[in-house]
Design a protein around this motif. Structure first.
Motif, PDB file in Angstrom:
ATOM      1  N   VAL A  58      34.222  -6.701  52.485  1.00  0.00           N
ATOM      2  CA  VAL A  58      33.580  -8.022  52.434  1.00  0.00           C
ATOM      3  C   VAL A  58      32.810  -8.233  53.738  1.00  0.00           C
ATOM      4  O   VAL A  58      33.328  -7.969  54.827  1.00  0.00           O
ATOM      5  CB  VAL A  58      34.635  -9.142  52.255  1.00  0.00           C
ATOM      6  CG1 VAL A  58      33.977 -10.527  52.298  1.00  0.00           C
ATOM      7  CG2 VAL A  58      35.393  -8.951  50.941  1.00  0.00           C
ATOM      8  N   HIS A  59      31.579  -8.706  53.645  1.00  0.00           N
ATOM      9  CA  HIS A  59      30.739  -8.952  54.822  1.00  0.00           C
ATOM     10  C   HIS A  59      31.403  -9.987  55.732  1.00  0.00           C
ATOM     11  O   HIS A  59      31.830 -11.047  55.243  1.00  0.00           O
ATOM     12  CB  HIS A  59      29.377  -9.503  54.414  1.00  0.00           C
ATOM     13  CG  HIS A  59      28.719  -8.803  53.253  1.00  0.00           C
ATOM     14  ND1 HIS A  59      29.221  -8.839  51.982  1.00  0.00           N
ATOM     15  CD2 HIS A  59      27.585  -8.077  53.201  1.00  0.00           C
ATOM     16  CE1 HIS A  59      28.425  -8.144  51.182  1.00  0.00           C
ATOM     17  NE2 HIS A  59      27.425  -7.672  51.893  1.00  0.00           N
ATOM     18  N   GLY A  60      31.419  -9.724  57.047  1.00  0.00           N
ATOM     19  CA  GLY A  60      31.941 -10.708  58.004  1.00  0.00           C
ATOM     20  C   GLY A  60      31.242 -12.058  57.884  1.00  0.00           C
ATOM     21  O   GLY A  60      31.912 -13.105  57.838  1.00  0.00           O
ATOM     22  N   PRO A  61      29.912 -12.101  57.828  1.00  0.00           N
ATOM     23  CA  PRO A  61      29.225 -13.391  57.715  1.00  0.00           C
ATOM     24  C   PRO A  61      29.476 -14.109  56.377  1.00  0.00           C
ATOM     25  O   PRO A  61      29.374 -15.328  56.314  1.00  0.00           O
ATOM     26  CB  PRO A  61      27.736 -13.039  57.856  1.00  0.00           C
ATOM     27  CG  PRO A  61      27.714 -11.702  58.505  1.00  0.00           C
ATOM     28  CD  PRO A  61      28.959 -11.001  58.056  1.00  0.00           C
ATOM     29  N   LEU A  62      29.811 -13.360  55.315  1.00  0.00           N
ATOM     30  CA  LEU A  62      30.181 -14.016  54.052  1.00  0.00           C
ATOM     31  C   LEU A  62      31.476 -14.811  54.278  1.00  0.00           C
ATOM     32  O   LEU A  62      31.600 -15.969  53.866  1.00  0.00           O
ATOM     33  CB  LEU A  62      30.346 -12.980  52.935  1.00  0.00           C
ATOM     34  CG  LEU A  62      30.942 -13.487  51.609  1.00  0.00           C
ATOM     35  CD1 LEU A  62      30.187 -14.678  51.044  1.00  0.00           C
ATOM     36  CD2 LEU A  62      30.978 -12.353  50.576  1.00  0.00           C
ATOM     37  N   GLN A  63      32.422 -14.185  54.982  1.00  0.00           N
ATOM     38  CA  GLN A  63      33.652 -14.915  55.313  1.00  0.00           C
ATOM     39  C   GLN A  63      33.335 -16.137  56.181  1.00  0.00           C
ATOM     40  O   GLN A  63      33.996 -17.162  56.082  1.00  0.00           O
ATOM     41  CB  GLN A  63      34.633 -14.008  56.044  1.00  0.00           C
ATOM     42  CG  GLN A  63      35.155 -12.864  55.182  1.00  0.00           C
ATOM     43  CD  GLN A  63      36.022 -11.919  55.997  1.00  0.00           C
ATOM     44  OE1 GLN A  63      36.896 -12.346  56.738  1.00  0.00           O
ATOM     45  NE2 GLN A  63      35.777 -10.631  55.878  1.00  0.00           N
ATOM     46  N   GLY A  64      32.307 -16.008  57.030  1.00  0.00           N
ATOM     47  CA  GLY A  64      31.873 -17.142  57.846  1.00  0.00           C
ATOM     48  C   GLY A  64      31.375 -18.286  56.977  1.00  0.00           C
ATOM     49  O   GLY A  64      31.671 -19.458  57.234  1.00  0.00           O
TER      50      GLY A  64
END
Lengths: 140, 163
Positions: A58-64
């Motif tokens: 999962v993309h770090g910025p998606l979690q953001g």
């Protein structure tokens, strides 16, 4: 603003309603497309394994963006997000559920600003992203 | 520090502009694609009346969208094997792996559809630290986002961890 927190209705120690998020393969693909991010670890399972990940990442910025939604869903449309920060301590993988929980840790009644401490974690308790946010709540 | 992971010439780049300034229009269609892709269907991103009732000039955009709005398209012959683009601005370090460490954001003014946002990214910080798994480098890229009225709308600090 029925249901949304105000300076009057909010106190230190209040807990935000928890939020669960996960992304399946199609959703990871959509995020890669919407963010013009061609990094193979987010859609190519074999390549993600080759780089040492247990599964598609999962993309770090998606979690953001999950984190900002956790805050803005609680605060409501008339509130304003002033700041947010998070650390990516571990990776989330495709289809893994991430649970967000948060607490009001400070309240400035004059400015109408609350400080939140938040954590995003996996179902096994692994801390993915410790986080903080500050929000100006909607008027009286 | 006996064995520095940071070459002297990289350390000298702290403060340097790594990318930009680049200006892009904030487009509803692109912002709404982003909102759907992150699963955030807040009506202030889709419905002008709801956005205005909430105090915005018009439809606003998910807070972190502006980073992605500013991504510059590049031809596919610049793609590496891992799918990433050749990064001509990357800071040379004596490390094998760069990880995404997190982000810090401050929001000063709302960003709405129709705005023109200019972003400039600087190498804000570069230092070596001792971790439980040995030395690592903390690299901070700071981006300032300015609107068409020259108001700073947001600032982000993206933290990279390299070891």
């Amino acid at each position: 603003m029925n249901g949304y927190p105000t300076v009057q209705s909010t106190k230190v120690g209040d807990r935000l309603p928890e939020m669960q998020k996960s992304a399946n393969e199609a959703e990871l693909f959509l995020y890669s497309a919407a963010s013009f991010n061609p990094h193979r670890i987010h859609y190519d399972h074999a390549y993600a394994r080759h780089e040492g990940h247990q599964d598609t990442v999962v993309h770090g910025p998606l979690q953001g963006s999950w984190l900002t939604q956790f805050v803005t869903d609680w605060a409501g449309p008339n509130a304003r997000l002033l700041s947010v920060e998070w650390q990516n301590r571990a990776s989330a993988f495709v289809d893994e559920e991430v649970q967000f929980s948060g607490t009001v840790v400070a309240l400035d009644a004059t400015e109408g600003v609350v400080e939140l401490e938040i954590v995003g974690q996996k179902s096994d308790g692994t801390i993915l992203m410790p986080a903080k946010a500050s929000v100006r709540l909607a008027g009286r | 520090m006996s064995s520095s992971l940071i070459p002297t010439e990289s350390l000298a780049r702290v403060g340097e502009v790594l990318a930009g300034p680049v200006t892009v229009p904030i487009d509803a269609r692109e912002a709404q694609r982003y909102a759907y892709a992150v699963g955030d269907e807040n009506p202030i991103y889709f419905d002008e009346k709801v956005a205005q009732a909430a105090g915005y000039r018009t439809i606003t955009v998910p807070p972190l969208f502006i980073t992605h709005a500013l991504v510059q398209p590049k031809p596919s012959n610049m793609l590496r094997e891992d799918g990433l683009y050749e990064d001509t601005t990357s800071v040379h370090l004596k490390v094998s792996r760069m990880m995404f460490g997190g982000e810090e954001w401050d929001f000063f003014e709302p960003v709405c559809v129709g705005d023109a946002i200019t972003a400039t990214t600087r190498l804000a910080d570069l230092d070596q630290k001792e971790g439980s798994k040995g030395p690592f480098v903390r690299l901070v890229r700071e981006t300032t986002f300015v609107n068409q009225e020259e108001q700073v709308v947001a600032r982000s600090r993206q933290i990279g961890i390299a070891r």
